[in-house]
Design a protein around this motif. Structure first.
Motif, PDB file in Angstrom:
ATOM      1  N   GLU A  24     -35.362  -8.595 -18.966  1.00  0.00           N
ATOM      2  CA  GLU A  24     -34.515  -9.785 -19.007  1.00  0.00           C
ATOM      3  C   GLU A  24     -33.670  -9.795 -20.272  1.00  0.00           C
ATOM      4  N   ASP A  25     -34.276  -9.390 -21.420  1.00  0.00           N
ATOM      5  CA  ASP A  25     -33.503  -9.326 -22.672  1.00  0.00           C
ATOM      6  C   ASP A  25     -32.381  -8.306 -22.553  1.00  0.00           C
ATOM      7  N   ASP A  26     -32.688  -7.147 -21.948  1.00  0.00           N
ATOM      8  CA  ASP A  26     -31.658  -6.117 -21.784  1.00  0.00           C
ATOM      9  C   ASP A  26     -30.529  -6.619 -20.898  1.00  0.00           C
ATOM     10  N   GLU A  27     -30.909  -7.326 -19.826  1.00  0.00           N
ATOM     11  CA  GLU A  27     -29.882  -7.853 -18.929  1.00  0.00           C
ATOM     12  C   GLU A  27     -29.012  -8.871 -19.640  1.00  0.00           C
ATOM     13  N   PHE A  28     -29.648  -9.708 -20.490  1.00  0.00           N
ATOM     14  CA  PHE A  28     -28.867 -10.705 -21.241  1.00  0.00           C
ATOM     15  C   PHE A  28     -27.887 -10.020 -22.186  1.00  0.00           C
ATOM     16  N   CYS A  29     -28.363  -8.979 -22.899  1.00  0.00           N
ATOM     17  CA  CYS A  29     -27.488  -8.232 -23.815  1.00  0.00           C
ATOM     18  C   CYS A  29     -26.349  -7.574 -23.059  1.00  0.00           C
ATOM     19  N   ASP A  30     -26.672  -7.005 -21.890  1.00  0.00           N
ATOM     20  CA  ASP A  30     -25.638  -6.359 -21.085  1.00  0.00           C
ATOM     21  C   ASP A  30     -24.600  -7.376 -20.645  1.00  0.00           C
ATOM     22  N   ASP A  31     -25.051  -8.552 -20.217  1.00  0.00           N
ATOM     23  CA  ASP A  31     -24.121  -9.588 -19.771  1.00  0.00           C
ATOM     24  C   ASP A  31     -23.220 -10.032 -20.916  1.00  0.00           C
ATOM     25  N   ALA A  32     -23.798 -10.206 -22.104  1.00  0.00           N
ATOM     26  CA  ALA A  32     -22.997 -10.633 -23.253  1.00  0.00           C
ATOM     27  C   ALA A  32     -21.963  -9.573 -23.613  1.00  0.00           C
ATOM     28  N   PHE A  33     -22.382  -8.294 -23.581  1.00  0.00           N
ATOM     29  CA  PHE A  33     -21.456  -7.215 -23.903  1.00  0.00           C
ATOM     30  C   PHE A  33     -20.332  -7.151 -22.878  1.00  0.00           C
ATOM     31  N   LEU A  34     -20.680  -7.264 -21.601  1.00  0.00           N
ATOM     32  CA  LEU A  34     -19.667  -7.200 -20.553  1.00  0.00           C
ATOM     33  C   LEU A  34     -18.698  -8.370 -20.646  1.00  0.00           C
ATOM     34  N   ALA A  35     -19.214  -9.546 -21.024  1.00  0.00           N
ATOM     35  CA  ALA A  35     -18.337 -10.709 -21.160  1.00  0.00           C
ATOM     36  C   ALA A  35     -17.317 -10.493 -22.274  1.00  0.00           C
ATOM     37  N   LYS A  36     -17.783  -9.943 -23.418  1.00  0.00           N
ATOM     38  CA  LYS A  36     -16.861  -9.674 -24.526  1.00  0.00           C
ATOM     39  C   LYS A  36     -15.855  -8.594 -24.145  1.00  0.00           C
ATOM     40  N   TYR A  37     -16.345  -7.563 -23.462  1.00  0.00           N
ATOM     41  CA  TYR A  37     -15.450  -6.479 -23.048  1.00  0.00           C
ATOM     42  C   TYR A  37     -14.406  -7.006 -22.074  1.00  0.00           C
ATOM     43  N   ARG A  38     -14.830  -7.842 -21.153  1.00  0.00           N
ATOM     44  CA  ARG A  38     -13.908  -8.397 -20.167  1.00  0.00           C
ATOM     45  C   ARG A  38     -12.844  -9.257 -20.843  1.00  0.00           C
ATOM     46  N   GLU A  39     -13.274 -10.079 -21.830  1.00  0.00           N
ATOM     47  CA  GLU A  39     -12.325 -10.931 -22.545  1.00  0.00           C
ATOM     48  C   GLU A  39     -11.299 -10.097 -23.309  1.00  0.00           C
ATOM     49  N   ALA A  40     -11.775  -9.031 -23.963  1.00  0.00           N
ATOM     50  CA  ALA A  40     -10.865  -8.163 -24.705  1.00  0.00           C
ATOM     51  C   ALA A  40      -9.909  -7.442 -23.758  1.00  0.00           C
ATOM     52  N   ARG A  41     -10.432  -7.016 -22.620  1.00  0.00           N
ATOM     53  CA  ARG A  41      -9.590  -6.308 -21.649  1.00  0.00           C
ATOM     54  C   ARG A  41      -8.521  -7.216 -21.071  1.00  0.00           C
ATOM     55  N   ILE A  42      -8.897  -8.461 -20.788  1.00  0.00           N
ATOM     56  CA  ILE A  42      -7.917  -9.424 -20.267  1.00  0.00           C
ATOM     57  C   ILE A  42      -6.813  -9.658 -21.284  1.00  0.00           C
ATOM     58  N   SER A  43      -7.190  -9.745 -22.563  1.00  0.00           N
ATOM     59  CA  SER A  43      -6.199  -9.936 -23.622  1.00  0.00           C
ATOM     60  C   SER A  43      -5.240  -8.749 -23.684  1.00  0.00           C
ATOM     61  N   GLU A  44      -5.786  -7.541 -23.548  1.00  0.00           N
ATOM     62  CA  GLU A  44      -4.935  -6.342 -23.562  1.00  0.00           C
ATOM     63  C   GLU A  44      -3.973  -6.341 -22.381  1.00  0.00           C
ATOM     64  N   LEU A  45      -4.479  -6.735 -21.222  1.00  0.00           N
ATOM     65  CA  LEU A  45      -3.632  -6.750 -20.029  1.00  0.00           C
ATOM     66  C   LEU A  45      -2.530  -7.795 -20.152  1.00  0.00           C
ATOM     67  N   LYS A  46      -2.866  -8.936 -20.772  1.00  0.00           N
ATOM     68  CA  LYS A  46      -1.845  -9.967 -20.965  1.00  0.00           C
ATOM     69  C   LYS A  46      -0.736  -9.464 -21.887  1.00  0.00           C
ATOM     70  N   GLU A  47      -1.142  -8.772 -22.964  1.00  0.00           N
ATOM     71  CA  GLU A  47      -0.143  -8.228 -23.888  1.00  0.00           C
ATOM     72  C   GLU A  47       0.714  -7.175 -23.195  1.00  0.00           C
ATOM     73  N   ALA A  48       0.053  -6.331 -22.407  1.00  0.00           N
ATOM     74  CA  ALA A  48       0.806  -5.303 -21.683  1.00  0.00           C
ATOM     75  C   ALA A  48       1.763  -5.930 -20.687  1.00  0.00           C
ATOM     76  N   ASP A  49       1.304  -7.007 -20.042  1.00  0.00           N
ATOM     77  CA  ASP A  49       2.161  -7.683 -19.073  1.00  0.00           C
ATOM     78  C   ASP A  49       3.356  -8.332 -19.763  1.00  0.00           C
ATOM     79  N   ALA A  50       3.103  -8.878 -20.973  1.00  0.00           N
ATOM     80  CA  ALA A  50       4.208  -9.506 -21.716  1.00  0.00           C
ATOM     81  C   ALA A  50       5.274  -8.485 -22.072  1.00  0.00           C
ATOM     82  N   LYS A  51       4.847  -7.242 -22.313  1.00  0.00           N
ATOM     83  CA  LYS A  51       5.801  -6.206 -22.667  1.00  0.00           C
ATOM     84  C   LYS A  51       6.647  -5.764 -21.477  1.00  0.00           C
ATOM     85  N   LYS A  52       6.155  -6.050 -20.291  1.00  0.00           N
ATOM     86  CA  LYS A  52       6.864  -5.595 -19.100  1.00  0.00           C
ATOM     87  C   LYS A  52       7.750  -6.673 -18.486  1.00  0.00           C
ATOM     88  N   LYS A  53       7.554  -7.927 -18.884  1.00  0.00           N
ATOM     89  CA  LYS A  53       8.238  -8.989 -18.160  1.00  0.00           C
ATOM     90  C   LYS A  53       9.660  -9.248 -18.642  1.00  0.00           C
TER      91      LYS A  53
END
Length: 242
Positions: A81-110
């Motif tokens: 359960e602890d490992d799953e919690f750590c994995d979820d937290a890591f994935l949430a941070k990674y997802r947030e960072a990835r969304i930010s990158e995609l938004k910046e990339a999209d801004a460069k294309k619009k």
């Protein structure tokens, strides 16, 4: 003897009038049998069989491997359960960072082109738009030579720096009676407000007039409007002059 036992409750207390009900006859017979067995044992006689002998009794047992395995399994479950919690937290941070990158990339294309705006569009197209990118605003008049030259420069810069929004508005549309002597004029907006005001060809470019794409781009680099790394990368990929 039966009457004496029947007069007692299962808990051993005497039954008073209005007290608890006496036990069932089956319970009394069983208790009577156990009493007779006890008397015979005290006399050294063989005790008769009792239905209680058939009832399995819980026997104490030593802690064995099964017990350890159960506890270990519980510990493993907690670790999982602890490992799953750590994995979820890591994935949430990674997802947030990835969304930010995609938004910046999209801004460069619009962006990538120069658009004409009117006075009532200024708030939306300039102030509001500058919350996510730099906005380059050119105040111009068609009969001013340097405005025409800057217009051509903007047409080349816009696709090269698509992360910057290039807009233009006729000077007298933006401000009535704007003097031609203050043209061309450039306003650079970021985060909802004006950051730089450049009036006249000498302020707009980094180099002697007449200004061109390279001199205006150098000025924008000095002000941090365009990305220096992107300019170097683009220049490195450009074919050498003939």
């Amino acid at each position: 003897r039966r009457a004496r036992v029947r007069a007692r409750g299962l808990g051993g207390g005497l039954v008073e009038d209005g007290g608890p009900s006496p036990p069932d006859l089956d319970d009394v017979d069983l208790m009577d049998l156990e009493l007779r067995r006890a008397i015979r044992r005290s006399r050294g006689e063989a005790a008769e069989e009792s239905p209680l002998d058939e009832i399995p009794r819980d026997e104490p047992r030593d802690r064995d491997d099964d017990d350890v395995d159960v506890d270990d399994d519980d510990d493993d479950d907690e670790l999982d359960e602890d490992d799953e919690f750590c994995d979820d937290a890591f994935l949430a941070k990674y997802r947030e960072a990835r969304i930010s990158e995609l938004k910046e990339a999209d801004a460069k294309k619009k962006h990538g082109e120069v658009i004409e705006i009117s006075r009532d569009q200024w708030q939306r197209e300039v102030n509001d738009a500058s919350e996510t990118c730099w906005v380059f605003v050119h105040l111009y008049q068609d009969h001013v030579t340097d405005c025409v030259a800057l217009g051509r420069v903007m047409d080349e810069l816009a696709p090269k720096h698509a992360a910057v929004k290039f807009v233009r508005i006729r000077a007298t549309t933006a401000v009535e009676a704007w003097p031609d002597s203050n043209l061309p004029a450039v306003y650079l907006y970021r985060d909802g407000e004006m950051k730089h005001q450049l009036v006249g060809s000498r302020q707009i470019s980094a180099g002697p007039p007449p200004f061109n794409v390279a001199s205006v781009e150098r000025k924008l680099l000095e002000l941090g409007v365009v990305d220096a790394a992107a300019v170097r990368e683009r220049d490195a990929d450009a074919p050498p002059p003939p």
